[in-house]
Design an enzyme around this catalytic site. Structure first.
Site, mmCIF file in Angstrom:
data_model
loop_
_atom_site.group_PDB
_atom_site.id
_atom_site.type_symbol
_atom_site.label_atom_id
_atom_site.label_comp_id
_atom_site.label_asym_id
_atom_site.label_seq_id
_atom_site.Cartn_x
_atom_site.Cartn_y
_atom_site.Cartn_z
ATOM 1 N N MET A 273 0.744 -1.194 -0.053
ATOM 2 C CA MET A 273 0.061 0.012 -0.168
ATOM 3 C C MET A 273 1.046 1.044 0.021
ATOM 4 S SD MET A 273 -3.082 -1.020 0.027
ATOM 5 C CE MET A 273 -4.097 0.412 0.542
ATOM 6 N N ARG A 274 2.218 1.125 0.267
ATOM 7 C CA ARG A 274 3.032 2.233 0.033
ATOM 8 C C ARG A 274 2.681 3.318 -1.059
ATOM 9 N NH1 ARG A 274 7.938 2.078 2.887
ATOM 10 N NH2 ARG A 274 7.990 -0.137 2.267
ATOM 11 N N ALA A 275 2.359 2.783 -2.246
ATOM 12 C CA ALA A 275 2.498 3.555 -3.192
ATOM 13 C C ALA A 275 1.197 4.408 -3.083
ATOM 14 C CB ALA A 275 2.413 2.567 -4.725
ATOM 15 N N VAL A 278 1.952 7.210 -0.905
ATOM 16 C CA VAL A 278 2.849 8.363 -1.631
ATOM 17 C C VAL A 278 1.916 8.975 -2.642
ATOM 18 C CG1 VAL A 278 4.778 8.419 -2.993
ATOM 19 C CG2 VAL A 278 4.839 6.925 -1.067
#
Ligand SMILES: [Zn+2]
Length: 646
Positions: A273-275, A278
């Site tokens: 889920m980092r994308a 960001v």
């Protein structure tokens, strides 16, 4: 203070400048990774940005740059004097040779024990707090330092621990790393932890280049006058940064745009889920930068261009960087998801999958994504067949892009599910027993006990050394591309296993260690692509070169078992002592005596076959696989038979 090159005087580098500005507005985006060749003014741009950052208010005398309005309660210099001071935002450079102590700071244990004080010497992470941390050639930094760096960037704190004594302090900074991809890639796990990535290159247009030089010369002739000429634009940018920072908390992210972001990340095949986070932060920062009160489609587009491409799950074939086509398609697909869900997509057989339709893999990431075929695969069908060895062909039947995306999916799913055959491991196990088992023809004789499954835990990594025949007899265009395809397939397997790989080639008059054993499969693929062909076949020389390489590596890394993969038609033409073929067989015997496991990939073709690769395999005590048989059906067929027999 001597004037630096003004940020607004930089020609071109629009993406880089925008990425830096967005991070300056919203440091939680997570920094910028700048990829590009040397001599592209990366550091000039970064320095220029640091000069634009507003001065920071600090507690006077605090070595950790506490904000007087909100001092860090855990600050090692606390309690603080209430006096406040102002200093410019710093640009701190981390040199490539930096030690861990230099980066995170050091604890003087001796003083702690003898004088009873917690003596902590702050490091560069402390110096960079509330400023910019610039890491030139971050790809050359040891992995553990990059880890520390990215941990600090993500948490906004630095920790140093020695013998149970620990110190922690705030360390929030704009992280900028640069790298020259030709010198080696960052590990994908690290790549993913940078917020944004931009590619930089020197401009190709004559007018632009001329303008770059014109300004550079003017700057060098009189830096102060040059800076003065640009000071109005720089001041305006600095003002906009402050304004955007102030406006940021109030910028709205409408549900439709949030859905667009989620759909984009899903269709772009990113990990975790980092994308999404960001992307959301970058879009909000961009809206703030424009002076808008809410995120719009264009903010998401800009954010996607800067935040997504380096996050796409990649295998070694993917050229890093921005795949404009893929991005545009993903944006079009995501547009449907940006609409309220009850309306639904109009297009019955395409577009972005509705959430309930997409299959989700073990990592919680959708797998029904459009995938571009890897650029390096000369024969996708061949590769796909080969890669089914990893056992994935069993999942997700009938998907639209199955054939095209088989490689990427296969790679991820196989270790997590712990099933399917680990090709390199199985061949390594089977290779030493081929003669004893009475192998006569082509193909590998497998027993159930040879089977190595693709599981994540408890697996050893190997060194896979490829010895590739690049001689004229191999050079027929189609064959060489099949060879490249086969080797790349094996490289993929090695990549997934975290094996080390090396590449020896032989042609013409000698053999070269083109790629010394390395963990960078990207490097191996690059070298393989650039392989020249033609000339005579110094096969014995190639084998001896491989043997020397393995001997050195045995000293360097004794725990790692090697697998030699010899790719040749066996038609040796350059002798060392007597007869070229006899010499090659003798060299093969030496490798066998060393206990090296090996596999010969038989590239012989045509109506008249000399069977030399099989003889070589015999001398090596290894398996012989025909190039066109190095396929999933073949190997899984043998494997199934072995299973039934067991
Ligand atoms: Zn403090």
């Amino acid at each position: 203070m001597t004037a630096g090159y003004p940020f607004s005087a930089v020609v071109g580098h629009d993406d880089l400048r925008l990425a830096l500005l967005l991070n300056a507005v919203h440091p939680a985006i997570g920094g910028v990774l700048v990829r590009g060749e040397k001599g592209t003014a990366k550091s000039t741009v970064v320095r220029g940005l640091a000069a634009l950052l507003p001065p920071v208010a600090v507690v006077e005398g605090c070595r950790f740059s506490c904000d007087p309005a909100a001092p860090d309660p855990a600050c090692p210099d606390a309690p603080h004097d209430p006096a406040a001071a102002t200093r410019p935002a710093r640009l701190v450079e981390l040199p490539v040779g930096a030690t861990e102590d230099r980066l995170v700071g050091s604890l003087d244990l001796e003083r702690a024990l003898t004088a009873g004080v917690r003596a902590y010497q702050p490091g560069l992470l402390c110096a960079a707090h509330r400023g910019v941390l610039y890491v030139d050639e971050v790809n050359l930094l040891p992995d553990h330092l990059v880890d520390l760096l990215l941990d600090a960037a993500a948490m906004g704190r630095a920790h140093v621990e020695r013998e149970g004594v620990s110190v922690s302090h705030a360390a929030s900074f704009l992280l900028v790393g640069t790298m020259n991809p030709e010198e080696g890639e960052l590990r994908p796990q690290l790549l993913d932890r940078f917020g944004l990535t931009v590619e930089v290159a020197a401009a190709r247009e004559v007018d632009t280049r001329a303008e770059v030089i014109r300004r550079r010369l003017a700057f060098e002739a009189d830096p102060a006058a040059f800076a003065a000429r640009w000071s109005t634009s720089d001041t305006e940018l600095a003002r906009r940064i402050v304004a955007a920072r102030t406006a940021l908390p109030a910028v709205r992210l409408p549900d439709a745009e949030l859905r667009r972001i989620a759909a984009l990340c899903a269709s772009f095949d990113v990990d975790g889920m980092r994308a999404d986070l960001v992307l959301a932060r970058a879009a909000v920062a961009h809206a703030a930068w424009r002076g808008a009160g809410a995120v719009e489609e264009r903010d998401v587009e800009v954010a996607a261009r800067l935040a997504l491409p380096h996050r796409r799950r990649r295998d070694p074939f993917d050229e890093p960087g921005i795949d404009e086509e893929t991005l545009q398609q993903a944006l079009r697909d995501a547009a449907e998801s940006a609409e309220p869900p009850e309306r639904g997509p109009d297009d019955p057989d395409g577009g972005a999958p509705a959430p309930e339709e997409s299959t989700v893999d073990g990592n919680g990431a959708p797998r029904d994504q459009p995938a571009t075929p890897p650029a390096a695969a000369p024969d996708p069908a061949f590769r796909a067949r080969l890669l089914e060895v990893a056992g994935l062909g069993e999942g997700a039947p009938g998907r639209r892009s199955r054939a095209r995306s088989a490689a990427g999916r296969t790679l991820r799913a196989s270790p997590t599910h712990g099933r399917g055959v680990h090709l390199v491991g199985t061949l390594t196990a089977a290779a030493p027993h081929q003669v004893a088992r009475g192998r006569t023809g082509a193909g590998v004789l497998l027993r159930a006990g040879d089977l190595r499954h693709a599981v994540r835990e408890g697996r050893e990594a190997n060194l896979v050394l490829f010895a590739v025949d690049g001689s004229g007899s191999m050079a027929a265009r189609k064959r060489m591309s099949a060879v490249t395809g086969a080797v790349i397939s094996l490289l993929l397997d090695a990549y997934q296993r975290r094996d080390k790989v090396g590449l020896v080639t032989f042609r013409g008059t000698g053999a070269d260690l083109v790629l010394p054993p390395t963990s960078s499969v990207e490097a191996a693929v690059a070298r393989l692509r650039g392989l020249g062909t033609g000339g005579r076949t110094p096969l014995a020389e190639g084998l001896l070169r491989a043997r020397r390489t393995l001997a050195v590596e045995r000293l360097r890394d004794p725990q790692r078992r090697p697998l030699l993969v010899l790719v040749t038609d066996g038609r040796a033409t350059v002798p060392i002592a007597a007869d070229p073929v006899e010499d090659a067989l003798r060299a093969a015997g030496l490798l066998a005596a060393d206990g090296v496991a090996s596999v010969v990939v038989d590239c012989e073709r045509g109506p008249v076959r000399l069977g030399l690769p099989a003889r070589l395999a015999g001398a090596l005590g290894g398996a012989c696989v025909r190039l066109d048989e190095l396929s999933a059906d073949r190997v899984t067929g043998v494997v199934r038979a072995a299973r039934r027999a067991a």
